[in-house]
Design a protein around this motif. Structure first.
Motif, PDB file in Angstrom:
ATOM      1  N   ALA A  77     -10.955 -52.166 -33.464  1.00 33.21           N
ATOM      2  CA  ALA A  77     -12.067 -51.296 -33.096  1.00 33.21           C
ATOM      3  C   ALA A  77     -11.487 -49.919 -32.806  1.00 33.21           C
ATOM      4  O   ALA A  77     -10.285 -49.732 -32.755  1.00 33.21           O
ATOM      5  N   THR A  78     -12.368 -48.914 -32.652  1.00 32.98           N
ATOM      6  CA  THR A  78     -11.875 -47.550 -32.527  1.00 32.98           C
ATOM      7  C   THR A  78     -12.033 -46.986 -31.126  1.00 32.98           C
ATOM      8  O   THR A  78     -11.176 -46.269 -30.641  1.00 32.98           O
ATOM      9  N   ALA A  79     -13.136 -47.262 -30.438  1.00 35.35           N
ATOM     10  CA  ALA A  79     -13.335 -46.758 -29.081  1.00 35.35           C
ATOM     11  C   ALA A  79     -12.485 -47.566 -28.104  1.00 35.35           C
ATOM     12  O   ALA A  79     -11.908 -48.589 -28.460  1.00 35.35           O
ATOM     13  N   THR A  80     -12.423 -47.112 -26.864  1.00 41.67           N
ATOM     14  CA  THR A  80     -11.576 -47.795 -25.886  1.00 41.67           C
ATOM     15  C   THR A  80     -12.324 -47.966 -24.576  1.00 41.67           C
ATOM     16  O   THR A  80     -12.826 -46.993 -24.010  1.00 41.67           O
ATOM     17  N   ALA A  81     -12.372 -49.202 -24.063  1.00 36.68           N
ATOM     18  CA  ALA A  81     -12.937 -49.481 -22.753  1.00 36.68           C
ATOM     19  C   ALA A  81     -11.815 -49.481 -21.719  1.00 36.68           C
ATOM     20  O   ALA A  81     -10.689 -49.875 -22.011  1.00 36.68           O
ATOM     21  N   THR A  82     -12.126 -49.042 -20.507  1.00 32.03           N
ATOM     22  CA  THR A  82     -11.162 -49.119 -19.421  1.00 32.03           C
ATOM     23  C   THR A  82     -11.090 -50.561 -18.915  1.00 32.03           C
ATOM     24  O   THR A  82     -12.112 -51.197 -18.672  1.00 32.03           O
ATOM     25  N   VAL A  83      -9.879 -51.089 -18.776  1.00 29.87           N
ATOM     26  CA  VAL A  83      -9.680 -52.471 -18.341  1.00 29.87           C
ATOM     27  C   VAL A  83      -8.757 -52.473 -17.125  1.00 29.87           C
ATOM     28  O   VAL A  83      -7.655 -51.910 -17.163  1.00 29.87           O
ATOM     29  N   THR A  84      -9.199 -53.109 -16.035  1.00 26.26           N
ATOM     30  CA  THR A  84      -8.347 -53.297 -14.865  1.00 26.26           C
ATOM     31  C   THR A  84      -8.260 -54.784 -14.548  1.00 26.26           C
ATOM     32  O   THR A  84      -9.165 -55.564 -14.869  1.00 26.26           O
ATOM     33  N   VAL A 139      -7.715 -64.370 -11.926  1.00 26.27           N
ATOM     34  CA  VAL A 139      -7.618 -62.925 -12.139  1.00 26.27           C
ATOM     35  C   VAL A 139      -9.030 -62.354 -12.161  1.00 26.27           C
ATOM     36  O   VAL A 139      -9.937 -62.936 -12.775  1.00 26.27           O
ATOM     37  N   LEU A 140      -9.209 -61.219 -11.502  1.00 29.82           N
ATOM     38  CA  LEU A 140     -10.472 -60.486 -11.548  1.00 29.82           C
ATOM     39  C   LEU A 140     -10.303 -59.350 -12.531  1.00 29.82           C
ATOM     40  O   LEU A 140      -9.461 -58.467 -12.338  1.00 29.82           O
ATOM     41  N   LEU A 141     -11.082 -59.370 -13.600  1.00 28.53           N
ATOM     42  CA  LEU A 141     -11.015 -58.355 -14.645  1.00 28.53           C
ATOM     43  C   LEU A 141     -12.249 -57.473 -14.593  1.00 28.53           C
ATOM     44  O   LEU A 141     -13.371 -57.967 -14.422  1.00 28.53           O
ATOM     45  N   ARG A 142     -12.022 -56.195 -14.758  1.00 26.45           N
ATOM     46  CA  ARG A 142     -13.118 -55.253 -14.921  1.00 26.45           C
ATOM     47  C   ARG A 142     -12.948 -54.614 -16.285  1.00 26.45           C
ATOM     48  O   ARG A 142     -11.963 -53.905 -16.535  1.00 26.45           O
ATOM     49  N   ILE A 143     -13.879 -54.895 -17.204  1.00 21.67           N
ATOM     50  CA  ILE A 143     -13.818 -54.392 -18.567  1.00 21.67           C
ATOM     51  C   ILE A 143     -15.032 -53.489 -18.760  1.00 21.67           C
ATOM     52  O   ILE A 143     -16.166 -53.963 -18.886  1.00 21.67           O
ATOM     53  N   GLY A 144     -14.804 -52.183 -18.743  1.00 15.95           N
ATOM     54  CA  GLY A 144     -15.941 -51.274 -18.732  1.00 15.95           C
ATOM     55  C   GLY A 144     -16.791 -51.568 -17.514  1.00 15.95           C
ATOM     56  O   GLY A 144     -16.325 -51.537 -16.374  1.00 15.95           O
ATOM     57  N   GLY A 145     -18.069 -51.907 -17.733  1.00 16.87           N
ATOM     58  CA  GLY A 145     -18.965 -52.234 -16.632  1.00 16.87           C
ATOM     59  C   GLY A 145     -19.126 -53.708 -16.368  1.00 16.87           C
ATOM     60  O   GLY A 145     -19.975 -54.112 -15.562  1.00 16.87           O
ATOM     61  N   LEU A 146     -18.317 -54.547 -17.021  1.00 13.36           N
ATOM     62  CA  LEU A 146     -18.425 -56.002 -16.933  1.00 13.36           C
ATOM     63  C   LEU A 146     -17.365 -56.556 -15.992  1.00 13.36           C
ATOM     64  O   LEU A 146     -16.190 -56.204 -16.090  1.00 13.36           O
ATOM     65  N   THR A 147     -17.767 -57.444 -15.081  1.00 14.33           N
ATOM     66  CA  THR A 147     -16.836 -58.080 -14.146  1.00 14.33           C
ATOM     67  C   THR A 147     -16.623 -59.539 -14.542  1.00 14.33           C
ATOM     68  O   THR A 147     -17.579 -60.314 -14.628  1.00 14.33           O
ATOM     69  N   VAL A 148     -15.363 -59.901 -14.786  1.00 11.40           N
ATOM     70  CA  VAL A 148     -14.991 -61.228 -15.274  1.00 11.40           C
ATOM     71  C   VAL A 148     -13.991 -61.843 -14.308  1.00 11.40           C
ATOM     72  O   VAL A 148     -13.054 -61.167 -13.853  1.00 11.40           O
ATOM     73  N   LEU A 149     -14.161 -63.118 -14.013  1.00 14.94           N
ATOM     74  CA  LEU A 149     -13.235 -63.858 -13.157  1.00 14.94           C
ATOM     75  C   LEU A 149     -12.703 -65.056 -13.930  1.00 14.94           C
ATOM     76  O   LEU A 149     -13.468 -65.752 -14.610  1.00 14.94           O
ATOM     77  N   VAL A 170     -21.278 -61.351 -24.559  1.00 11.60           N
ATOM     78  CA  VAL A 170     -21.726 -61.252 -23.176  1.00 11.60           C
ATOM     79  C   VAL A 170     -21.856 -59.781 -22.841  1.00 11.60           C
ATOM     80  O   VAL A 170     -20.945 -58.987 -23.117  1.00 11.60           O
ATOM     81  N   SER A 171     -22.988 -59.408 -22.228  1.00 13.78           N
ATOM     82  CA  SER A 171     -23.240 -58.014 -21.877  1.00 13.78           C
ATOM     83  C   SER A 171     -23.590 -57.885 -20.400  1.00 13.78           C
ATOM     84  O   SER A 171     -24.311 -58.725 -19.853  1.00 13.78           O
ATOM     85  N   ALA A 172     -23.078 -56.831 -19.770  1.00 14.43           N
ATOM     86  CA  ALA A 172     -23.436 -56.487 -18.393  1.00 14.43           C
ATOM     87  C   ALA A 172     -22.918 -55.090 -18.123  1.00 14.43           C
ATOM     88  O   ALA A 172     -21.883 -54.672 -18.673  1.00 14.43           O
ATOM     89  N   GLY A 173     -23.626 -54.340 -17.294  1.00 13.04           N
ATOM     90  CA  GLY A 173     -23.178 -53.018 -16.895  1.00 13.04           C
ATOM     91  C   GLY A 173     -22.963 -52.069 -18.044  1.00 13.04           C
ATOM     92  O   GLY A 173     -22.106 -51.176 -17.974  1.00 13.04           O
ATOM     93  N   GLY A 174     -23.725 -52.235 -19.122  1.00 15.15           N
ATOM     94  CA  GLY A 174     -23.584 -51.360 -20.269  1.00 15.15           C
ATOM     95  C   GLY A 174     -22.420 -51.694 -21.183  1.00 15.15           C
ATOM     96  O   GLY A 174     -22.133 -50.944 -22.122  1.00 15.15           O
TER      97      GLY A 174
END
Length: 264
Positions: free
Chosen positions: A7-14, A23-33, A120-124
């Motif tokens: 893909a070409t765009a980039t999401a911020t991942v923490t 692990v608690l992941l934040r991918i763009g506006g999505l929160t994953v555990l 899966v979609s959340a937080g845009g």
């Protein structure tokens, strides 16, 4: 065979490492555990292969933000889903796991077979989750260990891999062929039990390094290597195995427990 996905765009991942495989992941506006295990230590879990927790989580369950998605490699072992983790699971908006695990958990849990995907979609933010093969022990022990799954999470600009509890086996090679991975979260620990002798039930440092070469991920984050008595391999062995291979130079990254760190 599926093409490698880019893909070409980039999401911020923490990522915030909480302990073991959590692990608690934040991918763009999505929160994953991942694999929620939040019981305090010491704690004992009886069974055919009893488990003993020696250290608690770096972040208490009541400090979690609202969770959009739980990625659960399997539901049968307390180091991946414990009593408090089940309470967290019940509050999460959605859970993806094995088909067998989803049938046991009910509620908002959904099962994926290997190579099956869901968006899966959340937080845009929208991600695509693909279940990947995993085997939680030597060939022939599947009936005793139960089914396990890994996951690839594709987001704008990249993809990450969560191995789940697995030993190295041939089916894992296809993950590196299908996906271009930024980060691979690998479950180490070389898990052993007195009742099963020299048979291992998770990656050793050497196996993990060999898998990392096949996956080709830019970064490898070790998980599932301490806090439990059955994870007996010294964590320094992971560092040594990666340092011994020039192909893996600069790929190993340890996360500080309880601290949100930017992956990209």
């Amino acid at each position: 065979m599926s093409p490698r996905i880019t893909a070409t765009a980039t999401a911020t991942v923490t990522a915030t490492y909480i302990g073991t495989a959590t692990v608690l992941l934040r991918i763009g506006g999505l929160t994953v555990l991942t694999d929620p295990a939040f019981d305090q230590a010491p704690a004992d879990y009886p069974g055919a292969r009893p488990l003993h927790r020696t250290a608690g989580p770096a972040l208490a369950a009541d400090r979690l933000p609202p969770v959009d998605l739980v990625l659960l490699s399997h539901d049968q072992h307390a180091d991946n889903l414990d009593h408090t983790g089940r309470e967290v699971l019940a509050r999460a908006a959605r859970t993806l796991t094995t088909p067998e695990g989803a049938a046991r958990l009910g509620g908002r849990a959904e099962g994926l077979a290997p190579w099956e995907s869901r968006e899966v979609s959340a937080g845009g933010t929208t991600v695509r989750i693909t279940a990947t093969p995993a085997r939680h022990g030597p060939e022939g022990t599947e009936e005793a260990t139960g089914p396990v799954t890994g996951f690839v999470v594709e987001y704008e600009g990249g993809a990450l891999y969560l191995s789940g509890d697995t030993v190295r086996h041939d089916a894992l090679t296809e993950i590196g062929e299908r996906f271009v991975l930024d980060t691979a979260f690998l479950h180490f620990g070389d898990a052993h039990f007195p009742s099963t002798g020299d048979r291992a039930f998770s990656l050793s440092a050497t196996e993990g390094a060999a898998l990392a070469r096949v996956l080709g991920a830019r970064t490898v984050v070790p998980l599932h290597f301490d806090s439990w008595a059955h994870l007996a391999e010294d964590p320094s062995a992971i560092t040594a195995a990666f340092a011994a291979d020039p192909q893996l130079a600069g790929t190993l990254r340890r996360l500080e427990p309880g601290v949100a760190e930017k992956l990209r």
